[in-house]
Design an enzyme around this catalytic site. Structure first.
Site, PDB file in Angstrom:
ATOM      1  N   SER A 125       0.816  -1.217   0.000  1.00 59.47           N
ATOM      2  CA  SER A 125       0.000   0.000   0.000  1.00 59.47           C
ATOM      3  C   SER A 125       0.841   1.254   0.000  1.00 59.47           C
ATOM      4  O   SER A 125       1.906   1.299   0.613  1.00 59.47           O
ATOM      5  CB  SER A 125      -0.899  -0.004   1.250  1.00 59.47           C
ATOM      6  OG  SER A 125      -1.449   1.265   1.467  1.00 59.47           O
ATOM      7  N   TYR A 150      -2.123   0.367  10.430  1.00 57.37           N
ATOM      8  CA  TYR A 150      -2.347  -0.294   9.136  1.00 57.37           C
ATOM      9  C   TYR A 150      -1.119  -0.088   8.246  1.00 57.37           C
ATOM     10  O   TYR A 150      -0.545  -1.062   7.737  1.00 57.37           O
ATOM     11  CB  TYR A 150      -3.587   0.256   8.430  1.00 57.37           C
ATOM     12  CG  TYR A 150      -3.615  -0.089   6.966  1.00 57.37           C
ATOM     13  CD1 TYR A 150      -3.237   0.849   6.002  1.00 57.37           C
ATOM     14  CD2 TYR A 150      -3.950  -1.375   6.547  1.00 57.37           C
ATOM     15  CE1 TYR A 150      -3.204   0.513   4.666  1.00 57.37           C
ATOM     16  CE2 TYR A 150      -3.924  -1.720   5.208  1.00 57.37           C
ATOM     17  CZ  TYR A 150      -3.558  -0.760   4.266  1.00 57.37           C
ATOM     18  OH  TYR A 150      -3.528  -1.103   2.935  1.00 57.37           O
ATOM     19  N   LYS A 154       2.018  -2.783   6.741  1.00 61.01           N
ATOM     20  CA  LYS A 154       2.474  -2.933   5.355  1.00 61.01           C
ATOM     21  C   LYS A 154       3.992  -2.722   5.276  1.00 61.01           C
ATOM     22  O   LYS A 154       4.695  -3.428   4.545  1.00 61.01           O
ATOM     23  CB  LYS A 154       1.746  -1.947   4.430  1.00 61.01           C
ATOM     24  CG  LYS A 154       0.263  -2.254   4.269  1.00 61.01           C
ATOM     25  CD  LYS A 154       0.010  -3.638   3.674  1.00 61.01           C
ATOM     26  CE  LYS A 154      -1.467  -3.937   3.507  1.00 61.01           C
ATOM     27  NZ  LYS A 154      -1.729  -5.298   2.986  1.00 61.01           N
TER      28      LYS A 154
HETATM   29  C1  WQD Z   1      -9.297   9.018   1.311  1.00 56.90           C
HETATM   30  C2  WQD Z   1      -9.470  10.493   1.650  1.00 56.90           C
HETATM   31  C3  WQD Z   1      -9.918  10.884   3.970  1.00 56.90           C
HETATM   32  C4  WQD Z   1     -13.868   9.101   4.208  1.00 56.90           C
HETATM   33  C5  WQD Z   1      -7.151   3.750   1.522  1.00 56.90           C
HETATM   34  C6  WQD Z   1      -7.330   2.353   1.980  1.00 56.90           C
HETATM   35  C7  WQD Z   1      -6.003   1.725   2.300  1.00 56.90           C
HETATM   36  C8  WQD Z   1      -5.009   1.953   1.192  1.00 56.90           C
HETATM   37  C9  WQD Z   1      -4.905   3.409   0.839  1.00 56.90           C
HETATM   38  C10 WQD Z   1      -4.811   0.098  -0.299  1.00 56.90           C
HETATM   39  C11 WQD Z   1      -8.794  10.863   2.961  1.00 56.90           C
HETATM   40  C12 WQD Z   1     -11.089  11.327   3.108  1.00 56.90           C
HETATM   41  C13 WQD Z   1     -12.634   9.510   3.751  1.00 56.90           C
HETATM   42  C14 WQD Z   1     -14.854  10.060   4.544  1.00 56.90           C
HETATM   43  C15 WQD Z   1     -13.336  11.814   3.938  1.00 56.90           C
HETATM   44  N1  WQD Z   1      -5.366   1.246   0.022  1.00 56.90           N
HETATM   45  N2  WQD Z   1     -12.392  10.850   3.628  1.00 56.90           N
HETATM   46  N3  WQD Z   1     -14.551  11.389   4.400  1.00 56.90           N
HETATM   47  O1  WQD Z   1      -7.331   6.490   4.053  1.00 56.90           O
HETATM   48  O2  WQD Z   1      -6.317   6.967   1.779  1.00 56.90           O
HETATM   49  O3  WQD Z   1      -6.726   4.574   2.575  1.00 56.90           O
HETATM   50  O4  WQD Z   1      -6.232   3.837   0.476  1.00 56.90           O
HETATM   51  O5  WQD Z   1      -4.053  -0.533   0.325  1.00 56.90           O
HETATM   52  O6  WQD Z   1      -6.235   0.356   2.446  1.00 56.90           O
HETATM   53  O7  WQD Z   1      -8.137   2.357   3.125  1.00 56.90           O
HETATM   54  O8  WQD Z   1      -8.624   6.069   1.908  1.00 56.90           O
HETATM   55  O9  WQD Z   1     -10.935   6.490   1.243  1.00 56.90           O
HETATM   56  O10 WQD Z   1     -10.415   6.278   3.718  1.00 56.90           O
HETATM   57  O11 WQD Z   1      -9.654   8.294   2.493  1.00 56.90           O
HETATM   58  O12 WQD Z   1     -13.074  13.008   3.804  1.00 56.90           O
HETATM   59  O13 WQD Z   1     -15.999   9.736   4.976  1.00 56.90           O
HETATM   60  O14 WQD Z   1     -10.872  10.747   1.847  1.00 56.90           O
HETATM   61  O15 WQD Z   1      -9.682  11.821   5.018  1.00 56.90           O
HETATM   62  O16 WQD Z   1      -8.297  12.181   2.834  1.00 56.90           O
HETATM   63  P1  WQD Z   1      -7.188   6.124   2.634  1.00 56.90           P
HETATM   64  P2  WQD Z   1      -9.999   6.734   2.367  1.00 56.90           P
END
Ligand code: WQD
Length: 337
Positions: A125, A150, A154
């Site tokens: 990741s 998490y 990784k």
């Molecule tokens: C993305 C952005 C949040 C929810 C994911 C996977 C992880 C890895 C990397 C593969 C962030 C914002 C989110 C919400 C928001 N993938 N957000 N409101 O945290 O980058 O991690 O990709 O391995 O496994 O979980 O993804 O979609 O949670 O967040 O504003 O209700 O959206 O703050 O900036 P993240 P995410």
């Protein structure tokens, strides 16, 4: 046909990769304990590919049960997805993440090192880069301190792979460092189906627009980015699935230049949360109801991929853009499956 073991094969990325493996002429064998997926996906995968893949409902940490699978089938390759993946949940329950994400890889490697041929694609990741100073991040970008348990699992898993491949020349592994997988298969039959309240942006957004959830909360609008919201490299899950098939073929054809390689798998383009919201509204002709809220612990401010190595060495690049991703995510939500 070559048997390919897919751990977590009923999950979001796993199910899309099982479809891609079948279409590439492989025989995927699924292992999944359905802690974060549903056996219903087996029927859905069958609806797309025809045959129902062989499926074992077991936990990869169950060494005895996993060993039986390797004794029963001649396995030519393994794609290891089975792991917990919520950044937010890992902050509130770190031991659950360390136990599962490390144990599952260790159990798998202990069995694979006894096999005559051991070829592994590991689900890594971009979150392991932490808040990298240089963007876009390259595979050689120094890893910052992980921002969540998490991400730390990784980082540790990649260190385990580095050391194990060094000591076991017959183990050949490729780590694919995913960026943010979103979207769904064009059939609308498989897609992201988080259990409970989605922690990830796009599934929450589509459920909010569908009226299943309340307004979307944008976690932080005061970051040092053009519009104040976090930037990620969103990649279509179908492009991501294709990267696994290409990486697997590389190992099976012994084209890898060392017995442990790693690749960034992203689009090379960063998009902010607000850009995702606006693009979603534009391509789907809907309104997203959102509020600007507090930052979420564990979030990195911005991360997007330098994909040169995957493009030039792996011979893979994305075919689908953010509009395709968000259109397919909405179609999947509307399918109501
Ligand atoms: C993305 C952005 C949040 C929810 C994911 C996977 C992880 C890895 C990397 C593969 C962030 C914002 C989110 C919400 C928001 N993938 N957000 N409101 O945290 O980058 O991690 O990709 O391995 O496994 O979980 O993804 O979609 O949670 O967040 O504003 O209700 O959206 O703050 O900036 P993240 P995410």
């Amino acid at each position: 046909m070559k048997n390919i073991l897919v751990t977590g094969g009923l999950g979001y990325i796993g199910s899309h990769t099982v479809v891609a493996l079948h279409e590439a002429g492989f025989n995927p064998i699924i292992i999944d304990n359905c802690c974060n997926s549903s056996p219903l996906f087996l029927e859905r995968i069958a609806k797309i590919i025809g045959p129902t893949p062989l499926y074992y409902n077991l936990d990869v940490c169950d060494s005895k049960a996993l060993n039986e699978v390797f004794k029963t089938h001649e396995i030519q390759g393994v794609i290891h997805f089975a792991a917990y993946k919520s950044v937010g949940e890992s902050v509130s329950d770190p031991l659950k993440y360390y136990r599962n994400n490390l144990d599952s890889l260790l159990t798998l490697l202990e069995i694979m090192k006894k096999q005559t041929s051991a070829k592994l694609i590991f689900s890594s990741s971009c979150s392991l880069y932490g808040d990298a100073k240089e963007q876009p991040v390259k595979e050689t970008t120094p890893l910052e301190k992980s921002q969540s348990p998490y991400a730390h699992t990784k980082q540790v898993c990649e260190e385990i792979l580095t050391a194990t491949c060094l000591s076991e020349p017959k183990l050949n592994a490729i780590s694919l460092r995913y960026f943010n997988p979103i979207g769904a298969h064009k059939s609308g039959i498989i897609g992201e189906a988080p259990i409970g309240i989605p922690s990830n942006l796009i599934p929450f957004l589509t459920q909010s627009v569908a009226g299943i959830r309340g307004p979307l909360t944008v976690y932080g609008s005061d970051y040092d980015t053009p519009d104040g919201t976090c930037i990620r490299d969103y990649i279509h899950v179908v492009d991501l699935a294709d990267a696994h098939v290409i990486a697997l073929k590389r190992l099976i054809a012994n084209l890898n230049e060392s017995n442990y390689e790693l690749f960034n798998i992203g689009t090379g383009k960063g998009s902010s949360v607000l850009e995702c919201i606006r693009t979603f509204e534009e391509v789907n002709g809907v309104k997203v109801n959102y509020t600007l809220g507090q930052r979420r612990e564990g979030d990195v401010v911005k991360v997007w991929a330098d994909t040169t190595k995957a493009n030039e060495v792996l011979g893979w690049k994305t075919k689908l853009d953010l509009k395709d991703m968000l259109r397919s995510a909405w179609q999947w939500q509307l399918s109501g499956i």
